[in-house]
Scaffold this active site. Structure first.
Site, mmCIF file in Angstrom:
data_model
loop_
_atom_site.group_PDB
_atom_site.id
_atom_site.type_symbol
_atom_site.label_atom_id
_atom_site.label_comp_id
_atom_site.label_asym_id
_atom_site.label_seq_id
_atom_site.Cartn_x
_atom_site.Cartn_y
_atom_site.Cartn_z
ATOM 1 N N CYS A 28 -0.619 -9.710 8.155
ATOM 2 C CA CYS A 28 -0.532 -10.998 8.835
ATOM 3 C C CYS A 28 -0.936 -12.107 7.867
ATOM 4 C CB CYS A 28 -1.462 -10.996 10.035
ATOM 5 S SG CYS A 28 -3.144 -10.786 9.541
ATOM 6 N N TYR A 170 6.449 0.928 14.520
ATOM 7 C CA TYR A 170 5.034 0.640 14.235
ATOM 8 C C TYR A 170 4.143 1.257 15.315
ATOM 9 C CZ TYR A 170 1.020 -2.630 13.475
ATOM 10 O OH TYR A 170 -0.209 -3.200 13.264
ATOM 11 N N HIS A 173 -3.019 0.785 14.351
ATOM 12 C CA HIS A 173 -4.007 -0.262 14.655
ATOM 13 C C HIS A 173 -4.311 -0.400 16.148
ATOM 14 C CE1 HIS A 173 -2.301 -1.831 10.710
ATOM 15 N NE2 HIS A 173 -3.576 -1.551 10.455
ATOM 16 N N ASP A 266 -9.147 -0.153 9.171
ATOM 17 C CA ASP A 266 -8.117 -0.183 8.132
ATOM 18 C C ASP A 266 -8.482 -1.222 7.064
ATOM 19 O OD1 ASP A 266 -5.725 0.341 6.835
ATOM 20 O OD2 ASP A 266 -4.560 -1.025 8.075
#
Ligand code: ADP
Ligand code: SF4
Length: 686
Positions: A28, A170, A173, A266
């Protein structure tokens, strides 16, 4: 054969070939759909710097996956395609592949912008935005599943048409529907998408098959999978379901991008995790698939990268933060300039802008996010217009960066500091528990300055106004930093704390002096630490003091200890560490008076008063800019004895190291240029 040649081998990813093993994984950046030109320029600089694959951030496939106020990518319909084309063109211009991370955020989407009903495996409170939004999801119906599959498929086709080479499914997360369906914590469905692991994997499998079916051999299909949630039996584990999921889907995608979940695990900061920290969790993956594997671990050392490839842990070296701190990292390795890599310090200032919907910034790389709007490049800078000598007083992060960038422009620079070593606040702060990697801010700049012929460094040179004027240099940059206020004045009370002048009161500078000298002078007994600063310093000092055997009470007006560190994904870890050290945390409380042996506090909400035993008190509040020499030079500027006098960094306004570096860099860029003080100095989009 060079020792790093293996990193420059091409890697086949399905129908595509990555030119080397350097892979910028999705990250991001707060530019996204709102600032597509800024985004394209930022990604393009990374491709130019040698990253063989450059990916987007998460890209919402539909308005039911709207994670505003975070600014991510969108590919809701054809309207969004042009912005993506800017990015793929910028990436392809340098021979790199472009990847897109298609996302349906499921429970993470509060849909604040679209006002559509959030959807998830079941009806439950949404997890996105603050994490405490007053909104639940709808439990997805058969029709919802069919809709999301169709949206994903259409998004894949648009992505192909926009020029992407790699299309992601995806499931990591905890941020996406496929992962939420994998999770027993969120998925208690009794239909074909719930129950057995095969059922929970079904949706991810369908997305992979749909995507492949849609794009054929035009694009590679990647899966990003969290193989461990670090939750033990509660979650997915690398030796449990993570391994089983990988085994079930092993040959289905063209690429595996694997990591640990959630985002705070992460992207753990250097304070809590070392380079390569994910290897124990991801190293099994290559044993279960013949497809190439990419993983991350804040790799900045080419030796560690080579080792990860040679040991069969990874085929591609994934990086988000190392590529932010140094977009030209691969090129530097290839050109035998690895010592010039601007290594990420693992501070997560780049992460902190995301929840606020703001453009990315970086402590080490002041040009990050500024590529388009300010036209800044991480490696190139305009040469000087005319030759000038510049004196930079103060060699903390601001002064070092100003001197380095001025030297790069070709100016003659004298950099002076009162201390025997350059580095300023970073030298001291990096002595605090877990902050050793922060030294890289100084190390990189010192190294670069060493190769600049016209920059001279004079440590142990305290300067006053007369010294500056006697030197005959007519351009002066003052980067003299700040000291922590002794009186405890901070934003919460706005006045000095009564009794601050008692002998048993300390500031962070006093304790940093002790650390530097190795002479710990805090007397035995109970310590009250008052934190009205709210970033890392208060929590770090509490950790340090408690670690030396003192009973510590941390009092803060904020609702949480080290409040602002929630944006760097650290707050929970910091609080857990403080609790494990026995630190008592007293939130929403201000310090009213310090007396000998105790302090008096008042509650922020109720104003209720309390007394706490305190053999020593540490005040972590505002800082005092060190501007005496600057102020004494102002008349010389006004009388024409100086041509320019510029205040930068913490001396200008105390803040993050990132801001000090930015401020020094900006001063160097603007030096000798015509700057209209009334003009907005950067471009805006939209
Ligand atoms: P910043 O974060 O803005 O770079 P720092 O506090 O890290 O600020 O660094 C400021 C540096 O300036 C310190 O190393 C300090 O020793 C130095 N300094 C402050 N005043 C003077 C002075 N009068 N002469 C020389 N060096 C100074
Ligand atoms: Fe690394 Fe900090 Fe820059 Fe992020 S902000 S890339 S963590 S140095």
């Amino acid at each position: 054969m060079g020792e790093y040649d293996i990193l420059f081998e091409p890697v086949r990813i399905g129908p595509k070939t990555a030119p080397n093993r350097f892979y910028q994984v999705p990250h991001c950046n707060g530019l996204g759909h709102l600032r597509p030109q800024s985004l394209a320029a930022m990604r393009g600089v990374k491709a130019e710097g040698g990253w063989g694959v450059v990916c987007t951030e998460e890209v919402e496939i539909h308005p039911t996956s709207d994670i505003a106020p975070c600014i991510e990518g969108r590919i809701w319909d054809d309207h969004d395609v042009a912005g993506h084309q800017l990015m793929t063109e910028a990436v392809h211009a340098h021979g790199a592949l472009a990847g897109i991370e298609l996302t349906h955020a499921g429970i993470d989407a509060a849909n604040h912008y679209s006002h559509l009903t959030p959807m998830g495996p079941r009806s439950e409170g949404v997890l996105g935005d603050s994490g405490f939004e007053p909104q639940q999801t709808r439990a997805m119906t058969r029709r919802d599943f069919a809709d999301v599959r169709r949206w994903h498929r259409k998004a894949a086709l648009r992505a192909r048409d926009a020029g992407y080479d790699i299309i992601y499914c995806y499931a990591a997360h905890g941020l996406t529907l496929p992962m939420q369906l994998l999770s027993r914590r969120h998925n208690d469905r009794t239909d074909q998408y719930g129950g057995s692991l095969a059922n929970r994997v079904r949706f991810l499998r369908e997305l992979i098959e749909d995507t492949r079916d849609a794009v054929g051999d035009d694009c590679a299909v990647a899966v990003r999978l969290a193989v461990d949630e670090l939750l033990g039996d509660e979650g997915i584990t690398h030796d449990g379901e993570g391994r089983e999921i990988l085994g079930m889907l092993a040959e289905l995608p063209d690429l595996w991008d694997v990591n640990v979940s959630d985002w705070s695990n992460d992207s753990a900061t250097s304070r809590f995790a070392a380079e390569g920290h994910q290897e124990p969790y991801i190293s099994f993956v290559k044993s279960l698939t013949t497809k190439p594997v990419v993983g991350v671990g804040r790799y900045t050392s080419p030796d560690a990268m080579v080792s990860a490839v040679r040991r069969g842990v990874l085929d591609l070296i994934g990086a988000a933060r190392p590529s932010i701190a140094d977009p030209h990292l691969p090129r530097k390795i290839r050109e035998g300039r690895a010592a010039s890599i601007r290594e990420c310090i693992g501070c997560n200032i780049c992460v902190a802008t995301d929840p606020k919907g703001l453009p990315i910034r970086c402590t080490q790389n002041p040009t990050m996010g500024e590529e388009w709007r300010r036209g800044w490049h991480p490696e190139r800078i305009a040469v000087r217009r005319s030759s000038s000598r510049v004196m930079v007083v103060g060699a903390g992060p601001a002064g070092l960066e100003a001197a380095r960038a001025l030297g790069q422009r070709g100016h003659e620079v004298q950099l002076l500091d009162a201390q025997p070593e350059v580095g300023g606040r970073v030298n001291r702060e990096s002595l605090l528990p877990g902050l050793a990697a922060w030294r890289r801010v100084v190390d990189w700049r010192r190294w670069e300055i060493g190769s600049l012929r016209d920059v001279e460094v004079f440590p142990a040179s305290p300067m006053d106004a007369a010294d500056v004027l006697e030197s005959g240099v007519r351009n002066v940059i003052m980067a003299t930093g700040a000291t922590w206020r002794r009186d405890g004045r901070g934003r919460s009370t706005g006045t000095a704390v009564a009794g601050f002048d008692h002998d048993h009161v300390r500031t962070p500078d006093d304790l940093l002096d002790d650390l530097e000298s190795g002479q710990w002078r805090l007397p035995e007994g109970e310590v009250v630490l008052y934190d009205d600063d709210h970033y890392v310093m208060g929590g770090l000092l509490a950790e340090l003091i408690a670690g030396r055997g003192h009973a510590v009470t941390l009092i803060t007006p904020a609702p949480l200890a080290s409040y602002w560190t929630q944006f760097t994904l650290e707050q929970a870890r910091i609080e857990a560490r403080l609790r494990s050290l026995g630190v008592r945390i007293v939130p929403r409380t201000t310090l009213q008076r310090i007396s000998s042996g105790h302090v008096r506090t008042a509650g922020v909400i109720s104003a209720e008063q309390a007394e706490w035993t305190a053999d020593s008190v540490v005040l972590v509040a505002d800082r005092q800019p060190r501007i005496e020499v600057h102020d004494a030079l102002v008349p010389a500027l006004e009388n024409g004895l100086l041509d320019s006098l510029t205040l930068v960094g913490d001396a200008d306004a105390p803040g993050l190291i990132a801001q000090a570096v930015f401020s020094g860099h900006r001063a160097a860029r603007q030096f000798g240029e015509q700057v209209d003080p009334d003009a907005v100095e950067f471009l805006r989009e939209g």
